[in-house]
Scaffold this active site. Structure first.
Site, PDB file in Angstrom:
ATOM      1  N   ARG A  20      -8.144 -16.863  -2.528  1.00 49.58           N
ATOM      2  CA  ARG A  20      -6.987 -17.221  -3.349  1.00 49.58           C
ATOM      3  C   ARG A  20      -5.750 -17.520  -2.507  1.00 49.58           C
ATOM      4  NH1 ARG A  20      -7.408 -12.893  -8.412  1.00 49.58           N
ATOM      5  NH2 ARG A  20      -9.616 -13.275  -8.902  1.00 49.58           N
ATOM      6  N   CYS A  82      -7.106  -3.589  13.868  1.00 51.87           N
ATOM      7  CA  CYS A  82      -6.131  -3.480  12.778  1.00 51.87           C
ATOM      8  C   CYS A  82      -4.699  -3.308  13.265  1.00 51.87           C
ATOM      9  CB  CYS A  82      -6.512  -2.329  11.864  1.00 51.87           C
ATOM     10  SG  CYS A  82      -8.131  -2.560  11.073  1.00 51.87           S
ATOM     11  N   CYS A 213      -9.631   3.216  -0.971  1.00 48.66           N
ATOM     12  CA  CYS A 213      -9.914   2.319   0.159  1.00 48.66           C
ATOM     13  C   CYS A 213      -9.095   1.044   0.023  1.00 48.66           C
ATOM     14  CB  CYS A 213     -11.393   1.950   0.193  1.00 48.66           C
ATOM     15  SG  CYS A 213     -12.523   3.353   0.094  1.00 48.66           S
ATOM     16  N   CYS A 214      -8.533   0.566   1.120  1.00 42.14           N
ATOM     17  CA  CYS A 214      -7.743  -0.661   1.049  1.00 42.14           C
ATOM     18  C   CYS A 214      -8.668  -1.870   0.906  1.00 42.14           C
ATOM     19  CB  CYS A 214      -6.861  -0.815   2.282  1.00 42.14           C
ATOM     20  SG  CYS A 214      -7.730  -1.312   3.781  1.00 42.14           S
TER      21      CYS A 214
END
Length: 397
Positions: A20, A82, A213-214
């Protein structure tokens, strides 16, 4: 190195679910343009660029910045798991502090795919092989659960067992994150959730449910870093400076006999980086009223409260239940909604944290604004494998 390194411009774009978003180069360009506009300078004044991303081909950074301009400056591509975005920021800050450049841009972006994180190469030694071997020795390895969830879920389980508490504490952190994100137009998940909904969500690993959880996310953010002399010469903002910053990697304690999953997921890296930052800046955790920390899983947010010194070791549950992690408490943690609710596009995360904290120190965070006289803001960005970057921002009067 000079202490007067200023963040003169920040920018980010709304984060989105995979499929998206714009392509990575468009996202990176938009974030860079936003940061330059906020700084009030043309790209032609920028002397170096550091661009962070994890999932992309070499020179993706150039592909993004060429949309802003082709000025011939050095563009360095950065990948540190990350903590990639903060690693780019760390390099940008060093370049200015050392005098190698006067004005540098750090950009981070990620165009992620749906599903759990996974390695891209299976024909060579795994970069995180030592970390995974240590985890396997401690708790075995699941064939079905996502690898990151196994690591942070294992750390969460270790914490719960050590202090005799339940995973309701993790659920409360998830609820808090959504509450904060409701006021953030850049966040992916803004609808409220309840403790009961979090606890009844599908199990992922150990004490973690899906709502702890992300999510995989696409997005971009950027910051323009400059010396005080450059900013004043060009009539630019000098209202926020980087008071101290430290990057650490794994210590022997991560892999040593008798280690535990809390250390495997970076507790000692974060604790030492925070210690260096507090010492260099001459402030302590008691001086911090707003923090953006690396809540890839709610278990890691809890653990990070303690590694950053926001609350003594073993008191995380009380810290959460007393509301000391939100508005009206001791410190507002992740006013943006954090990785859990804002989203976690790996390369962009560290610079999105930077952007939020600069807005907070300027008083530009709208409904998320932490009230009172903010003087400092703390950022914690963690990458397993491993690297941890802790940055302290200071409001300049």
């Amino acid at each position: 190195m000079s202490a007067n390194v200023h963040v003169i411009g920040v920018g980010m774009i709304p984060f989105a679910k995979p499929g998206r978003s714009d392509s990575y180069d468009v996202m990176g360009e938009k974030a860079a343009r936003a940061a330059l506009a906020d700084a009030g300078i043309a790209y032609e004044l920028v002397q170096q660029a550091y661009v962070g991303y994890v999932y992309g081909d070499s020179t993706s950074g150039q592909a993004a910045l060429y949309g802003v301009g082709t000025t011939g400056i050095p563009v360095v591509n950065v990948n540190n798991n990350c903590s990639t975005g903060s690693s780019a920021l760390w390099l940008a800050r060093q370049a200015v502090a050392s005098g190698a450049a006067e004005c540098v841009i750090a950009v981070g972006f990620e165009q992620m795919q749906p599903g759990a994180l996974k390695a891209q190469w299976d024909d060579r030694p795994a970069a995180m092989g030592r970390t995974l071997d240590t985890m396997s020795d401690l708790q075995g390895m699941s064939e079905t659960a996502p690898m990151a969830a196994q690591m942070f879920g294992g750390a969460g389980q270790s914490y719960l067992e050590r202090y005799g508490i339940s995973n309701e504490v993790f659920a409360r952190i998830a609820v808090k994150s959504r509450t904060h994100a409701a006021n953030n137009p850049y966040a992916v998940f803004r609808d409220p959730i309840t403790v009961e909904e979090v606890l009844s969500a599908p199990a992922v690993y150990g004490p973690l449910t899906r709502l702890m959880c992300c999510p995989p996310t696409c997005g971009a953010a950027a910051a323009v870093i400059a010396s005080e002399e450059f900013a004043r010469r060009h009539g630019l903002k000098t209202d926020v400076r980087i008071a101290a910053q430290a990057m650490t990697t794994d210590f022997d304690s991560t892999f040593a006999d008798g280690t535990d999953m809390i250390k495997v997921v970076g507790f000692d890296m974060a604790k030492e980086a925070a210690r260096q930052v507090y010492e260099a800046a001459g402030v302590g955790p008691e001086d911090i009223r707003v923090v953006e920390l690396h809540d890839c899983f709610t278990s890691n947010e809890l653990i990070s409260y303690e590694s950053l010194g926001l609350t003594p070791e073993g008191t995380g549950e009380k810290f959460v239940f007393d509301g000391d992690n939100t508005y009206g408490g001791q410190v507002v943690v992740n006013p943006s909604g954090g990785l859990m609710s804002k989203g976690h596009p790996l390369g962009a995360t560290g610079l999105a944290q930077c952007t939020e904290l600069v807005w907070q120190l300027r008083g530009q965070a709208d409904a998320r604004q932490v009230e009172g006289n903010l003087t400092h803001a703390l950022q914690h960005n963690l990458g397993l494998g491993g690297a941890c970057v802790v940055t302290l921002y200071e409001k300049v009067r």
